[in-house]
Design an enzyme around this catalytic site. Structure first.
Site, PDB file in Angstrom:
ATOM      1  N   ASP A  93     -42.818  -5.906 -27.170  1.00 15.32           N
ATOM      2  CA  ASP A  93     -43.110  -4.862 -26.184  1.00 15.32           C
ATOM      3  C   ASP A  93     -43.023  -3.518 -26.905  1.00 15.32           C
ATOM      4  OD1 ASP A  93     -43.256  -3.129 -24.009  1.00 15.32           O
ATOM      5  OD2 ASP A  93     -41.209  -3.544 -23.352  1.00 15.32           O
ATOM      6  N   HIS A 106     -48.475   1.023 -26.204  1.00 20.60           N
ATOM      7  CA  HIS A 106     -47.504   2.014 -26.682  1.00 20.60           C
ATOM      8  C   HIS A 106     -46.819   1.542 -27.960  1.00 20.60           C
ATOM      9  CE1 HIS A 106     -43.725   0.072 -25.109  1.00 20.60           C
ATOM     10  NE2 HIS A 106     -44.528  -0.376 -24.153  1.00 20.60           N
ATOM     11  N   GLU A 111     -43.702   5.699 -23.637  1.00 16.87           N
ATOM     12  CA  GLU A 111     -43.803   4.774 -22.508  1.00 16.87           C
ATOM     13  C   GLU A 111     -42.449   4.268 -22.059  1.00 16.87           C
ATOM     14  OE1 GLU A 111     -44.284   1.073 -20.222  1.00 16.87           O
ATOM     15  OE2 GLU A 111     -43.186   1.391 -22.103  1.00 16.87           O
ATOM     16  N   ASP A 146     -49.990  -4.150 -22.017  1.00 16.03           N
ATOM     17  CA  ASP A 146     -48.557  -4.197 -22.293  1.00 16.03           C
ATOM     18  C   ASP A 146     -48.165  -5.661 -22.391  1.00 16.03           C
ATOM     19  OD1 ASP A 146     -45.728  -3.599 -22.393  1.00 16.03           O
ATOM     20  OD2 ASP A 146     -46.205  -1.655 -21.523  1.00 16.03           O
TER      21      ASP A 146
END
Length: 347
Positions: A189, A71, A223, A244
């Site tokens: 992230d 994402h 996400e 991820d």
């Protein structure tokens, strides 16, 4: 057999992505970047109504497809209120501790696309003024505000700048690449994984690799708020692997120097058969890996299952220390993740 991973190419993609502000709900610039990369590589892609980008590389078997996801949306905030003193109240986007952004520089983007700078502060930022009250203040949204880098002293002066409720706020990433291979930044992230997938796609295209199965790369953009991959999945997908992050820390088995394979998170166990296949690839190809469980974690693989898609799901990714704060990983983890994806894609 996959040749040596080109770490510098992964880091170039990562640097580019981290320079683009993309809090959830305001990801158009990051989407445009992905589209430009796919066009330059000659990769087929589609853009969903929600703004996710799906790149597809045809394989020998088109009926049994694999889909990897990462994402490009990140944590961020929105302007909740323009205060009477010219400060901005904020509401968070995504699940992070407000203490992790206390004192952080930020950008405010108006609907017209104008950018203003500021600093996120708590409402008692000085011990010289507030003493123990400053030390004991709870770092919750109602006790945080943005101080604009503008000479404004009341709400009307802020409104004249074009700033309004609902404007997006993004955080200074403070990205640093060290000589010893560490990467320190906000939003690893999941831009570390997105950069890794971009490298994987480039590697497959440039080396003219014939994949056994058609493989999709789903770059989601919602996400962080839970519904990134819930819709518009390629219908022939049988395996969905979210790329991820692993979460190293006390009581965890994850590592910043390995690809982490999640056995279970807050959504429950991931598919056992698929997990075994990924682990076996790591063992057979000497890829450093760790298996872990994350009780407070959910992924795009969690989202596809909750949406009712009949996929086998897995979750892998580089270990990222201090997740949802000022994060850190290492090139060892990026390399291991890239190699696992590439080697698995060939099985």
């Amino acid at each position: 057999m996959i040749d040596k991973i080109d770490t510098n190419k992964i880091l170039k993609y990562l640097k580019d992505l981290l320079e683009i502000s993309s809090p959830t709900g305001n990801t158009l610039k990051a989407v445009d970047y992905l589209i430009n990369q796919f066009r330059s590589l000659g990769v087929d892609y589609t853009v969903t109504n929600k703004g996710a980008v799906i790149a597809t590389i045809k394989g020998k078997n088109d009926n049994y497809q694999r889909t990897f996801s990462a994402h490009i949306d990140t944590l961020g905030a929105m302007v909740k209120e323009i205060k009477s003193n010219g400060a901005l109240a904020v509401t968070p986007i995504g699940g992070f501790m407000m203490s992790s952004v206390d004192g952080e520089n930020c950008l405010i983007e108006t609907l017209e696309g104008n950018i203003y700078t500021g600093t996120i502060q708590n409402i008692k930022p000085s011990v010289h003024i507030s003493g123990n009250e400053a030390r004991e203040l709870k770092k919750v949204p109602e006790n945080m505000e943005i101080i604009l880098d503008e000479k404004v002293f009341k709400a009307e002066e802020v409104e004249k700048l074009g700033i309004n409720v609902g404007d997006f706020v993004s955080f200074d990433t403070r990205t640093t690449f060290t000589e010893k291979g560490f990467v320190k930044s906000r939003h690893l992230d999941d831009k570390a994984s997105a950069a890794t997938l971009l490298y994987v796609i480039e590697y497959i295209i440039n080396n003219k690799i014939q994949l056994p199965y058609t493989t999709n790369f789903f770059m989601s953009n919602y996400e962080e708020v839970g519904h990134g991959a819930t819709a518009a999945q390629p219908i022939n997908t049988k395996e969905f692997i979210a790329v991820d992050m692993g979460a190293p820390g006390p009581g965890q088995n994850s590592s910043e120097y390995a690809v982490c394979i999640c056995a279970k998170d807050s959504s429950g166990p991931y598919d056992l058969e698929l997990r075994k296949k990924l682990i076996n690839v790591c063992k057979n190809k000497n890829i450093e890996y760790k298996i872990d469980i994350y009780p407070y974690y959910g992924s795009d693989a969690s989202a596809v299952v909750s949406a009712g898609w009949d996929f086998k799901t897995a979750l892998i990714g580089p270990g990222v220390f201090a997740s949802h704060a000022y994060e850190r990983t290492h090139t060892d983890a990026l390399n291991a993740t890239a190699k696992l994806i590439l080697e698995y894609s060939l099985t």
